[in-house]
Design a protein around this motif. Structure first.
Motif, PDB file in Angstrom:
ATOM      1  N   LYS A 162       8.324  -4.974  -3.862  1.00 55.15           N
ATOM      2  CA  LYS A 162       8.271  -6.692  -3.251  1.00 55.15           C
ATOM      3  C   LYS A 162      10.228  -6.953  -3.865  1.00 55.15           C
ATOM      4  O   LYS A 162      10.077  -7.160  -5.328  1.00 55.15           O
ATOM      5  CB  LYS A 162       7.603  -7.308  -3.891  1.00 55.15           C
ATOM      6  CG  LYS A 162       8.151  -8.562  -3.729  1.00 55.15           C
ATOM      7  CD  LYS A 162       6.198  -9.261  -3.098  1.00 55.15           C
ATOM      8  CE  LYS A 162       6.895 -10.830  -2.770  1.00 55.15           C
ATOM      9  NZ  LYS A 162       7.138 -11.150  -1.495  1.00 55.15           N
ATOM     10  N   TYR A 203      11.527  -8.060   3.086  1.00 54.09           N
ATOM     11  CA  TYR A 203      10.404  -7.455   1.925  1.00 54.09           C
ATOM     12  C   TYR A 203      11.144  -7.685   1.032  1.00 54.09           C
ATOM     13  O   TYR A 203      11.002  -7.764  -0.731  1.00 54.09           O
ATOM     14  CB  TYR A 203       9.488  -6.791   2.241  1.00 54.09           C
ATOM     15  CG  TYR A 203       8.534  -6.426   1.090  1.00 54.09           C
ATOM     16  CD1 TYR A 203       7.158  -7.551   1.335  1.00 54.09           C
ATOM     17  CD2 TYR A 203       8.404  -5.513   0.372  1.00 54.09           C
ATOM     18  CE1 TYR A 203       6.301  -7.932   0.341  1.00 54.09           C
ATOM     19  CE2 TYR A 203       6.827  -5.138  -0.926  1.00 54.09           C
ATOM     20  CZ  TYR A 203       6.017  -6.584  -0.289  1.00 54.09           C
ATOM     21  OH  TYR A 203       5.496  -6.052  -1.135  1.00 54.09           O
ATOM     22  N   PHE A 239       8.963   3.515   1.915  1.00 55.61           N
ATOM     23  CA  PHE A 239       8.920   2.404   0.575  1.00 55.61           C
ATOM     24  C   PHE A 239       8.434   1.430   1.757  1.00 55.61           C
ATOM     25  O   PHE A 239       9.111  -0.069   1.813  1.00 55.61           O
ATOM     26  CB  PHE A 239      10.349   2.412   0.727  1.00 55.61           C
ATOM     27  CG  PHE A 239      11.321   3.828  -0.265  1.00 55.61           C
ATOM     28  CD1 PHE A 239      11.615   3.710  -1.329  1.00 55.61           C
ATOM     29  CD2 PHE A 239      11.991   3.753   1.056  1.00 55.61           C
ATOM     30  CE1 PHE A 239      11.810   5.147  -2.104  1.00 55.61           C
ATOM     31  CE2 PHE A 239      12.602   4.823   0.449  1.00 55.61           C
ATOM     32  CZ  PHE A 239      12.069   4.580  -0.949  1.00 55.61           C
ATOM     33  N   PRO A 240       7.021   0.974   1.501  1.00 56.39           N
ATOM     34  CA  PRO A 240       6.606   0.235   3.010  1.00 56.39           C
ATOM     35  C   PRO A 240       6.305  -1.278   2.301  1.00 56.39           C
ATOM     36  O   PRO A 240       6.408  -1.358   0.785  1.00 56.39           O
ATOM     37  CB  PRO A 240       4.624   0.771   2.415  1.00 56.39           C
ATOM     38  CG  PRO A 240       5.364   1.328   1.739  1.00 56.39           C
ATOM     39  CD  PRO A 240       6.039   2.306   1.285  1.00 56.39           C
ATOM     40  N   ASP A 241       6.347  -1.333   2.915  1.00 52.98           N
ATOM     41  CA  ASP A 241       5.880  -3.544   2.199  1.00 52.98           C
ATOM     42  C   ASP A 241       5.007  -4.230   2.544  1.00 52.98           C
ATOM     43  O   ASP A 241       4.574  -5.118   1.893  1.00 52.98           O
ATOM     44  CB  ASP A 241       6.999  -4.496   3.636  1.00 52.98           C
ATOM     45  CG  ASP A 241       6.352  -4.894   4.761  1.00 52.98           C
ATOM     46  OD1 ASP A 241       4.699  -3.830   5.211  1.00 52.98           O
ATOM     47  OD2 ASP A 241       6.926  -4.992   6.543  1.00 52.98           O
ATOM     48  N   THR A 242       4.124  -3.109   2.243  1.00 50.87           N
ATOM     49  CA  THR A 242       2.520  -3.550   1.558  1.00 50.87           C
ATOM     50  C   THR A 242       2.273  -3.204   0.458  1.00 50.87           C
ATOM     51  O   THR A 242       1.000  -3.217  -0.703  1.00 50.87           O
ATOM     52  CB  THR A 242       1.692  -2.697   3.003  1.00 50.87           C
ATOM     53  OG1 THR A 242       1.748  -1.232   2.653  1.00 50.87           O
ATOM     54  CG2 THR A 242       1.714  -2.725   3.906  1.00 50.87           C
ATOM     55  N   SER A 243       3.366  -2.490   0.141  1.00 50.05           N
ATOM     56  CA  SER A 243       2.767  -2.281  -1.939  1.00 50.05           C
ATOM     57  C   SER A 243       4.028  -3.297  -2.173  1.00 50.05           C
ATOM     58  O   SER A 243       5.769  -3.607  -2.694  1.00 50.05           O
ATOM     59  CB  SER A 243       3.881  -0.909  -2.098  1.00 50.05           C
ATOM     60  OG  SER A 243       4.617  -0.323  -3.254  1.00 50.05           O
ATOM     61  N   ASN A 244       3.459  -3.601  -3.272  1.00 51.85           N
ATOM     62  CA  ASN A 244       3.799  -4.337  -3.979  1.00 51.85           C
ATOM     63  C   ASN A 244       5.622  -4.146  -5.069  1.00 51.85           C
ATOM     64  O   ASN A 244       5.846  -4.891  -5.816  1.00 51.85           O
ATOM     65  CB  ASN A 244       3.002  -5.631  -5.583  1.00 51.85           C
ATOM     66  CG  ASN A 244       1.801  -5.896  -4.581  1.00 51.85           C
ATOM     67  OD1 ASN A 244       2.299  -6.736  -3.970  1.00 51.85           O
ATOM     68  ND2 ASN A 244       1.131  -6.344  -5.708  1.00 51.85           N
ATOM     69  N   GLU A 245       5.389  -3.233  -4.885  1.00 50.65           N
ATOM     70  CA  GLU A 245       5.871  -2.169  -5.921  1.00 50.65           C
ATOM     71  C   GLU A 245       7.866  -2.629  -5.470  1.00 50.65           C
ATOM     72  O   GLU A 245       8.450  -2.892  -6.119  1.00 50.65           O
ATOM     73  CB  GLU A 245       6.021  -0.682  -6.001  1.00 50.65           C
ATOM     74  CG  GLU A 245       7.859   0.304  -6.537  1.00 50.65           C
ATOM     75  CD  GLU A 245       6.985   1.957  -6.202  1.00 50.65           C
ATOM     76  OE1 GLU A 245       7.779   2.678  -6.632  1.00 50.65           O
ATOM     77  OE2 GLU A 245       5.721   2.173  -6.073  1.00 50.65           O
TER      78      GLU A 245
END
Length: 164
Positions: free
Chosen positions: A71, A36, A63-69
């Protein structure tokens, strides 16, 4: 002295034609890690070890891979932010020991640059950042060059409030 140890591990799949980021530097290779972020397994394992030693969760929680921040984010940014997180809790890094498992490329020519990059981000000396590498003797997904693995251990010291 209040010291704590943490361990981290990360795996990423390798694919042809991608940039290969390890230890904060771009390593020349025909394959690169898929993820990601920039998929720097070494920096991710170090982040997890830092967070684990401070009992602050893991890299995916912060730092979740569900956040566009996050990517495509440069993992050096994640490492710096992780350092800020542990510093807020009055921890400082004593040293890092890490191992990379990959069949190719040979990383010895890049270790010193990785050590410097990591040390600079974390305010350490290069002698405080150990990076080793091994192959799996062509065994498993690493041996078939399908993926890369990194392990890290971090020793933290809890600073007293007036000792920052």
């Amino acid at each position: 002295m209040n010291i704590r140890i943490g361990s981290g591990i990360d795996f990423h799949r390798l694919e042809e034609g991608r940039d290969f980021w390890l230890g904060g530097i771009k390593v020349p290779h025909t394959k690169g890690a898929v993820g990601y972020s920039d998929a720097d397994v070494l920096l991710h394992a170090i982040c997890d070890a830092m967070l684990g030693a401070a009992c602050l969760g893991d890299i995916g929680e912060h730092f979740p891979d569900t956040s566009n921040e996050f990517k495509g984010i440069d993992s050096k940014v994640l490492l710096a932010r992780t350092n800020q997180i542990i510093q807020k809790e009055n921890y400082r890094i004593i040293n890092i020991d890490s191992s990379l498992c990959l069949q190719a490329p040979k990383i010895k020519p890049y270790v010193q640059q990785m050590q410097k990059t990591i040390a600079d981000i974390l305010g350490l000396t290069e002698k405080d950042v150990s990076i080793k590498a091994t192959t799996t003797e062509k065994l498993g997904f690493v041996g078939r060059e399908e993926g890369v693995v990194a392990y890290a251990s971090v020793l933290l010291e809890k600073l007293e409030e007036n000792n920052q």
